[in-house]
Write a protein that holds these residues in place. Structure first.
Motif, PDB file in Angstrom:
ATOM      1  N   UNK A  37       0.890  -1.427  -0.140  1.00  0.00           N
ATOM      2  CA  UNK A  37      -0.115  -0.131  -0.118  1.00  0.00           C
ATOM      3  C   UNK A  37       0.948   1.074  -0.196  1.00  0.00           C
ATOM      4  N   UNK A  38       0.665   2.024  -0.413  1.00  0.00           N
ATOM      5  CA  UNK A  38       0.965   3.470  -1.006  1.00  0.00           C
ATOM      6  C   UNK A  38       0.257   4.285   0.169  1.00  0.00           C
ATOM      7  N   UNK A  39       1.311   4.289   1.146  1.00  0.00           N
ATOM      8  CA  UNK A  39       1.030   5.764   2.416  1.00  0.00           C
ATOM      9  C   UNK A  39       0.400   6.206   2.037  1.00  0.00           C
ATOM     10  N   UNK A  40      -1.087   6.982   2.635  1.00  0.00           N
ATOM     11  CA  UNK A  40      -1.208   8.655   2.746  1.00  0.00           C
ATOM     12  C   UNK A  40      -1.031   9.321   4.096  1.00  0.00           C
ATOM     13  N   UNK A  41      -1.471   8.712   5.130  1.00  0.00           N
ATOM     14  CA  UNK A  41      -1.308   8.420   6.190  1.00  0.00           C
ATOM     15  C   UNK A  41      -1.266   7.818   6.982  1.00  0.00           C
ATOM     16  N   UNK A 139      -8.181  11.962  16.838  1.00  0.00           N
ATOM     17  CA  UNK A 139      -7.069  11.796  15.561  1.00  0.00           C
ATOM     18  C   UNK A 139      -5.828  11.935  15.512  1.00  0.00           C
ATOM     19  N   UNK A 140      -4.876  11.662  16.163  1.00  0.00           N
ATOM     20  CA  UNK A 140      -2.841  12.159  15.656  1.00  0.00           C
ATOM     21  C   UNK A 140      -3.191  11.457  14.163  1.00  0.00           C
ATOM     22  N   UNK A 141      -2.113  12.641  13.141  1.00  0.00           N
ATOM     23  CA  UNK A 141      -1.647  11.199  12.165  1.00  0.00           C
ATOM     24  C   UNK A 141      -0.627  12.105  11.508  1.00  0.00           C
ATOM     25  N   UNK A 142       0.227  10.511  10.880  1.00  0.00           N
ATOM     26  CA  UNK A 142       0.995  11.460  10.255  1.00  0.00           C
ATOM     27  C   UNK A 142       1.016  11.515   9.011  1.00  0.00           C
TER      28      UNK A 142
END
Length: 144
Positions: A37-41, A139-142
């Protein structure tokens, strides 16, 4: 996604947010039951900071944290495979009929995720500190 490599958050020792580091790595090759998976978040949650500090089920480092990801399957075969994936309930046993209607609600905009703050990947330690503070309201998101 370019095949030259990825960035990931890893740690070599147990400890506080200061043990986290962003490193370059080769693009992983998925196994027979995995998808790429190409991670977006990436979500940051209590399981992340508890595992970072104690090792949890992962044991001793080195390891990479991050169980909540959002992204895009990188090929059609992987995208089709996602349809057949079943989750493993850990805290509650969800009702299948209720789960079946969730995607429709999400597509209609009827379900929204409350995001407290978005951090760049390089600020993973700050995201962990924020979560551990107990003063977040979503939520905390990277973001890679």
């Amino acid at each position: 996604m370019d095949n030259s490599g990825i960035r990931k958050i890893t740690q070599d020792v147990l400890g506080g947010p200061d043990v986290l580091r962003v490193v370059e790595a080769d693009v992983p090759v998925p196994g027979p039951t995995e998808i790429l998976v190409e991670t977006r978040a990436i979500g940051v949650n209590p399981a992340d900071w508890k595992t970072r500090a104690s090792g949890g089920r992962l044991g001793a480092p080195p390891f990479t944290l991050g169980w909540e990801v959002a992204g895009v399957a990188l090929n059609d075969e992987d995208a089709r495979a996602v349809v057949d994936v079943e989750g493993v309930p850990m805290l509650v046993e969800p009702d299948r009929a209720g789960l079946d209607v969730l995607p429709g609600h999400a597509l209609e905009g009827e379900i929204r995720v409350l995001v407290d703050r978005v951090f760049p990947l390089a600020e993973a330690a700050a995201a962990h500190e924020s979560g551990e503070s107990g003063h977040t309201s979503g939520k905390l998101v990277l973001r890679p």
